[in-house]
Design a protein around this motif. Structure first.
Motif, PDB file in Angstrom:
ATOM      1  N   ALA A   1       9.731  -6.843  -3.147  1.00  0.00           N
ATOM      2  CA  ALA A   1      10.024  -7.427  -1.832  1.00  0.00           C
ATOM      3  C   ALA A   1      10.554  -8.854  -1.999  1.00  0.00           C
ATOM      4  N   SER A   2       9.957  -9.603  -2.920  1.00  0.00           N
ATOM      5  CA  SER A   2      10.409 -10.974  -3.188  1.00  0.00           C
ATOM      6  C   SER A   2      11.827 -10.973  -3.743  1.00  0.00           C
ATOM      7  N   THR A   3      12.145  -9.964  -4.558  1.00  0.00           N
ATOM      8  CA  THR A   3      13.497  -9.833  -5.103  1.00  0.00           C
ATOM      9  C   THR A   3      14.502  -9.549  -3.993  1.00  0.00           C
ATOM     10  N   ALA A   4      14.147  -8.640  -3.089  1.00  0.00           N
ATOM     11  CA  ALA A   4      15.026  -8.333  -1.954  1.00  0.00           C
ATOM     12  C   ALA A   4      15.265  -9.579  -1.120  1.00  0.00           C
ATOM     13  N   ASP A   5      14.229 -10.362  -0.912  1.00  0.00           N
ATOM     14  CA  ASP A   5      14.358 -11.604  -0.140  1.00  0.00           C
ATOM     15  C   ASP A   5      15.233 -12.605  -0.890  1.00  0.00           C
ATOM     16  N   TYR A   6      15.048 -12.703  -2.209  1.00  0.00           N
ATOM     17  CA  TYR A   6      15.844 -13.611  -3.044  1.00  0.00           C
ATOM     18  C   TYR A   6      17.325 -13.254  -2.977  1.00  0.00           C
ATOM     19  N   LEU A   7      17.616 -11.958  -2.879  1.00  0.00           N
ATOM     20  CA  LEU A   7      19.006 -11.489  -2.825  1.00  0.00           C
ATOM     21  C   LEU A   7      19.607 -11.576  -1.416  1.00  0.00           C
ATOM     22  N   GLY A   8      18.839 -12.091  -0.478  1.00  0.00           N
ATOM     23  CA  GLY A   8      19.370 -12.302   0.874  1.00  0.00           C
ATOM     24  C   GLY A   8      18.983 -11.261   1.889  1.00  0.00           C
ATOM     25  N   GLY A   9      18.114 -10.312   1.492  1.00  0.00           N
ATOM     26  CA  GLY A   9      17.679  -9.278   2.421  1.00  0.00           C
ATOM     27  C   GLY A   9      18.692  -8.146   2.541  1.00  0.00           C
ATOM     28  N   PHE A  10      18.258  -7.045   3.152  1.00  0.00           N
ATOM     29  CA  PHE A  10      19.108  -5.862   3.267  1.00  0.00           C
ATOM     30  C   PHE A  10      18.949  -5.236   4.646  1.00  0.00           C
ATOM     31  N   ASP A  11      19.963  -4.509   5.072  1.00  0.00           N
ATOM     32  CA  ASP A  11      19.861  -3.762   6.323  1.00  0.00           C
ATOM     33  C   ASP A  11      18.901  -2.593   6.159  1.00  0.00           C
ATOM     34  N   VAL A  12      18.934  -1.973   4.984  1.00  0.00           N
ATOM     35  CA  VAL A  12      18.040  -0.851   4.713  1.00  0.00           C
ATOM     36  C   VAL A  12      17.745  -0.790   3.223  1.00  0.00           C
ATOM     37  N   ILE A  13      16.500  -0.479   2.912  1.00  0.00           N
ATOM     38  CA  ILE A  13      16.066  -0.288   1.526  1.00  0.00           C
ATOM     39  C   ILE A  13      15.568   1.140   1.397  1.00  0.00           C
ATOM     40  N   PHE A  14      16.153   1.891   0.463  1.00  0.00           N
ATOM     41  CA  PHE A  14      15.724   3.255   0.189  1.00  0.00           C
ATOM     42  C   PHE A  14      14.822   3.273  -1.045  1.00  0.00           C
ATOM     43  N   CYS A  15      13.795   4.116  -0.993  1.00  0.00           N
ATOM     44  CA  CYS A  15      12.915   4.348  -2.134  1.00  0.00           C
ATOM     45  C   CYS A  15      12.658   5.848  -2.231  1.00  0.00           C
ATOM     46  N   GLY A  16      12.290   6.323  -3.426  1.00  0.00           N
ATOM     47  CA  GLY A  16      11.807   7.689  -3.546  1.00  0.00           C
ATOM     48  C   GLY A  16      10.429   7.780  -2.917  1.00  0.00           C
ATOM     49  N   GLU A  17      10.039   8.977  -2.496  1.00  0.00           N
ATOM     50  CA  GLU A  17       8.742   9.137  -1.826  1.00  0.00           C
ATOM     51  C   GLU A  17       7.583   8.671  -2.697  1.00  0.00           C
ATOM     52  N   GLU A  18       7.657   8.929  -4.013  1.00  0.00           N
ATOM     53  CA  GLU A  18       6.624   8.519  -4.948  1.00  0.00           C
ATOM     54  C   GLU A  18       7.183   8.644  -6.358  1.00  0.00           C
ATOM     55  N   THR A  19       6.431   8.171  -7.343  1.00  0.00           N
ATOM     56  CA  THR A  19       6.886   8.269  -8.728  1.00  0.00           C
ATOM     57  C   THR A  19       6.093   9.334  -9.465  1.00  0.00           C
ATOM     58  N   THR A  20       6.725   9.957 -10.444  1.00  0.00           N
ATOM     59  CA  THR A  20       6.073  11.034 -11.171  1.00  0.00           C
ATOM     60  C   THR A  20       4.990  10.544 -12.119  1.00  0.00           C
ATOM     61  N   ASP A  21       4.962   9.241 -12.430  1.00  0.00           N
ATOM     62  CA  ASP A  21       3.942   8.743 -13.365  1.00  0.00           C
ATOM     63  C   ASP A  21       2.694   8.210 -12.669  1.00  0.00           C
ATOM     64  N   SER A  22       2.711   8.113 -11.330  1.00  0.00           N
ATOM     65  CA  SER A  22       1.496   7.668 -10.637  1.00  0.00           C
ATOM     66  C   SER A  22       1.273   8.398  -9.312  1.00  0.00           C
ATOM     67  N   SER A  23       2.370   8.804  -8.658  1.00  0.00           N
ATOM     68  CA  SER A  23       2.295   9.636  -7.448  1.00  0.00           C
ATOM     69  C   SER A  23       1.471   9.018  -6.320  1.00  0.00           C
ATOM     70  N   THR A  24       1.572   7.707  -6.130  1.00  0.00           N
ATOM     71  CA  THR A  24       0.803   7.066  -5.055  1.00  0.00           C
ATOM     72  C   THR A  24       1.575   7.007  -3.741  1.00  0.00           C
TER      73      THR A  24
END
Length: 260
Positions: free
Chosen positions: A103-126
């Motif tokens: 989140a701090s990186t996104a803010d450092y880069l000036g913010g975004f209209d939309v941020i996409f992420c995968g639903e979860e990761t295969t190594d932790s699945s949280t």
């Protein structure tokens, strides 16, 4: 023009994962590294949005220097920029400081209209990181999304809710997590791969972000894994304790007509 980010993670191939018998942690050194599969679907959702409405896609990951290969792969699929967030103080992070750092990186880069992420990761699945980023940034969010449209400065999303589908309208800026197999991701092209290697990736460390070391990485992680146990494979190890008891239960159920 939409300013789009896709958060990805380089993870061990689930087919190659093993548990270190001494440390009781995942032995990542023995596994081939791949882009987390749902993150590929998240990237495709971003690319489809760009195809329809225009925009610029920045793909971001936090990890060791070797994670740049995951960024280059995503750029080969069509992302415009790659950003690697790497620093020793970020190592060992659980989902809380990972969300905070991204989140701090996104803010450092000036913010975004939309941020996409995968639903979860295969190594932790949280499934924690996408919502965590939204909370730290104060963005609207939608999780477990399988379809995204953009109309009149709003995102219209369809999301899975335990056997049903919910349709929501959310405003910019937003964080949207995409389910595995939500779409058919396009393949990298040779031309885009060459362009990606020529561009390279942007490196961001804590020198740029200036985050309190006690709030990131292992020091900032409230989760501690005390122990981890492996479960014997009943096919490879049929004589292990417990299998005989299971066979007896199955036999009784068959005799009583409960199962066939």
């Amino acid at each position: 023009m939409l300013k789009i980010a896709v958060m990805i993670k380089q993870v061990p191939d689930s087919q190659d994962i093993s548990i270190d018998p001494v440390t009781k942690t995942l032995n990542r050194s023995m596994a081939r590294n791949v882009v987390n599969p749902p993150d590929i679907n998240a990237l495709e959702a971003a690319l489809q949005l760009k195809d329809k409405h225009g925009g610029e896609i920045t793909v971001i990951t936090m990890g060791p220097p070797m994670a740049d290969t995951a960024l280059l792969e995503c750029m080969g699929r069509g992302a415009d920029k790659g950003v690697l967030v790497t620093d020793r103080v970020f190592a060992g992070a659980d989902t809380w400081p990972t969300s905070f750092t991204l989140a701090s990186t996104a803010d450092y880069l000036g913010g975004f209209d939309v941020i996409f992420c995968g639903e979860e990761t295969t190594d932790s699945s949280t499934g924690h990181v996408g919502p965590g980023i939204a909370e730290f940034l104060g963005y609207e969010q939608a999780t477990y999304v399988h379809h995204v449209e953009y109309e009149d400065d709003h995102f219209i999303v369809s999301r899975d809710i335990e056997g049903a589908t919910e349709t929501l309208m959310i405003s910019k800026p937003a964080v949207i997590t995409i389910t595995l197999n939500a779409n058919n991701p396009r393949n990298p092209t040779l031309k885009k791969k060459i362009e990606a290697y020529k561009k390279g990736v942007q490196i961001i460390s804590n020198k740029e972000l200036q985050l309190d070391p006690s709030c990131v990485g292992l020091k900032g992680s409230p989760t501690i894994v005390k122990d981890m146990k492996t479960v014997p494979d009943p096919i490879k190890n049929p004589a292990k304790p417990g299998i005989e008891e299971l066979d007896k239960v199955v036999s009784v159920l068959i005799e009583r007509g409960v199962i066939r």
